[in-house]
Design a protein around this motif. Structure first.
Motif, PDB file in Angstrom:
ATOM      1  N   ARG A   1       0.780  -1.311  -0.077  1.00 50.10           N
ATOM      2  CA  ARG A   1       0.045   0.097  -0.060  1.00 50.10           C
ATOM      3  C   ARG A   1       0.792   1.287   0.113  1.00 50.10           C
ATOM      4  O   ARG A   1       1.700   1.397   0.828  1.00 50.10           O
ATOM      5  CB  ARG A   1      -0.867   0.020   1.042  1.00 50.10           C
ATOM      6  CG  ARG A   1      -2.086   1.137   1.130  1.00 50.10           C
ATOM      7  CD  ARG A   1      -2.684   1.216   2.458  1.00 50.10           C
ATOM      8  NE  ARG A   1      -1.874   2.000   3.418  1.00 50.10           N
ATOM      9  CZ  ARG A   1      -1.596   1.850   4.534  1.00 50.10           C
ATOM     10  NH1 ARG A   1      -1.954   0.550   5.038  1.00 50.10           N
ATOM     11  NH2 ARG A   1      -0.855   2.529   5.374  1.00 50.10           N
ATOM     12  N   SER A   2       0.499   2.242  -0.880  1.00 44.83           N
ATOM     13  CA  SER A   2       1.261   3.578  -0.861  1.00 44.83           C
ATOM     14  C   SER A   2       0.882   4.333  -0.005  1.00 44.83           C
ATOM     15  O   SER A   2      -0.206   4.148   0.526  1.00 44.83           O
ATOM     16  CB  SER A   2       1.371   3.889  -2.295  1.00 44.83           C
ATOM     17  OG  SER A   2      -0.057   4.231  -2.850  1.00 44.83           O
ATOM     18  N   ALA A   3       1.637   5.597   0.050  1.00 46.81           N
ATOM     19  CA  ALA A   3       1.131   6.584   1.048  1.00 46.81           C
ATOM     20  C   ALA A   3      -0.220   7.115   0.764  1.00 46.81           C
ATOM     21  O   ALA A   3      -1.080   7.698   1.796  1.00 46.81           O
ATOM     22  CB  ALA A   3       2.258   7.728   1.074  1.00 46.81           C
ATOM     23  N   ASP A   4      -0.541   7.256  -0.488  1.00 42.28           N
ATOM     24  CA  ASP A   4      -1.965   7.520  -0.766  1.00 42.28           C
ATOM     25  C   ASP A   4      -3.099   6.843  -0.636  1.00 42.28           C
ATOM     26  O   ASP A   4      -4.354   7.113  -0.997  1.00 42.28           O
ATOM     27  CB  ASP A   4      -1.922   8.343  -2.227  1.00 42.28           C
ATOM     28  CG  ASP A   4      -1.706   7.298  -3.423  1.00 42.28           C
ATOM     29  OD1 ASP A   4      -1.439   6.314  -3.115  1.00 42.28           O
ATOM     30  OD2 ASP A   4      -1.676   7.934  -4.277  1.00 42.28           O
ATOM     31  N   GLY A   5      -2.869   5.462  -0.285  1.00 39.14           N
ATOM     32  CA  GLY A   5      -3.921   4.424   0.058  1.00 39.14           C
ATOM     33  C   GLY A   5      -3.832   3.442  -1.298  1.00 39.14           C
ATOM     34  O   GLY A   5      -4.866   2.780  -1.216  1.00 39.14           O
ATOM     35  N   THR A   6      -3.220   3.701  -2.361  1.00 32.67           N
ATOM     36  CA  THR A   6      -3.439   2.777  -3.420  1.00 32.67           C
ATOM     37  C   THR A   6      -2.722   1.581  -2.853  1.00 32.67           C
ATOM     38  O   THR A   6      -1.734   1.220  -2.463  1.00 32.67           O
ATOM     39  CB  THR A   6      -2.713   3.490  -4.537  1.00 32.67           C
ATOM     40  OG1 THR A   6      -3.063   4.748  -4.971  1.00 32.67           O
ATOM     41  CG2 THR A   6      -2.399   2.425  -5.685  1.00 32.67           C
TER      42      THR A   6
END
Length: 309
Positions: free
Chosen positions: A207-212
């Motif tokens: 999971r990336s920092a933007d929630g992806t």
């Protein structure tokens, strides 16, 4: 490709210092400082699990959760004198085989997957072909014992938590979908689908920092295999045995996808005939994507194109 001195960096994660960590087929955990303006890449061996490390998760204190296909769920202290602690090697009295991927919640609870109860890593193709549906998602609370949350999954692989930890997402490799289990709120305990009908076999998740939610597609879908999945069980078992004997090589194919918490595709990046084969993991960090592979001798790094794809 950046060669790292070990075979098959199946999963990749990035620590707080921007260094890549991965486990390789020789049992070692390697830490890679990527090349930058001040110098080239540096590769260090920071631990040896004595098994076959797959999924990794960096913990807040710098230690690692390691899913080892041979030893189970481990906690590893990277560096000189670092130890390897077995957190779980059985579930409900049954040996934990083919531990695949893990994610840690803020309270220390660990969610982890086992791809199959019938086959080990060496025979992963057999499970995909047989379509055994024996994968599981499990939970280990601090001081507790492992408990099964979801059973009957089609090759349970990557797992990741939502940013608010309201749900967990599991990649069902053999079903071309990302399955969601709600952990909090009025839907707690319910299972649904985040996204289905993916164009390939989803593997590890991050999971990336933007929630992806990023997933690597290890191979494209094949019509013959999909027809086989609808065939009688005896025929599937026979085909699985043949897959074990023949061990067909992976295609030259690389594709990764980013899926939002609403199930919409935010990124879809790929190339047929790629030089880097069988991408099994992807991790977004600082505008770049770091890729791992079960079969390649190194990792790959590429820029993340701006905007949705």
């Amino acid at each position: 490709m950046l060669r790292i001195g070990g075979p098959g960096p199946e999963d990749v994660v990035v620590d707080g210092a921007g260094r890549v960590l991965t486990g390789t087929g020789d049992g070692r955990i390697r830490r890679i400082t990527l090349p930058g303006p001040r110098g080239g890449a540096r590769v260090e061996e920071v631990a040896d699990t004595g098994g076959r490390p797959l999924g990794l998760e960096v913990l807040p204190d710098g230690r690692l959760l390691v899913c080892d296909a041979e030893r189970g769920l481990l906690r590893v202290s990277p560096g000189a004198g670092g130890g390897v602690e077995v957190l779980a090697d059985s579930v409900a009295g049954e040996p934990l085989r083919f531990c695949s991927n893990a994610a840690a919640a803020a309270d220390g609870t660990v969610y982890f997957t086992a791809a199959s109860r019938r086959y080990g890593l060496r025979d992963w193709r057999a499970d995909i072909v047989e379509h055994s549906g024996t994968g599981r998602l499990m939970r280990l609370r601090p001081g507790g014992v492992p408990e099964v949350l979801l059973d009957g999954l089609q090759f349970a692989n990557g797992v990741a938590l939502a940013a608010d930890e309201s749900f967990a997402v599991v990649a069902e490799t053999g079903a071309y979908r990302l399955t969601r289990l709600w952990l909090t709120g009025p839907r707690s305990g319910l299972r649904d689908t985040l996204i289905e009908d993916l164009p390939g076999f989803p593997d590890n998740l991050s999971r990336s920092a933007d929630g992806t939610f990023w997933t690597a597609l290890a191979a494209p879908r094949e019509a013959l295999l999909e027809r086989l999945h609808r065939a009688p069980a005896a025929l599937r078992r026979g085909a699985a045995a043949a897959a074990v004997r023949l061990r067909p090589p992976p295609r030259r194919f690389a594709r990764v996808m980013g899926v939002g918490p609403d199930g919409r595709v935010a990124h879809d990046l790929g190339r047929r005939g790629a030089g880097y084969r069988m991408v099994t993991s992807v991790y977004e960090h600082g505008g770049t994507l770091v890729l791992g592979s079960l079969v390649e001798p190194g990792i790959a790094v590429c820029e993340l194109p701006p905007g949705p794809r």
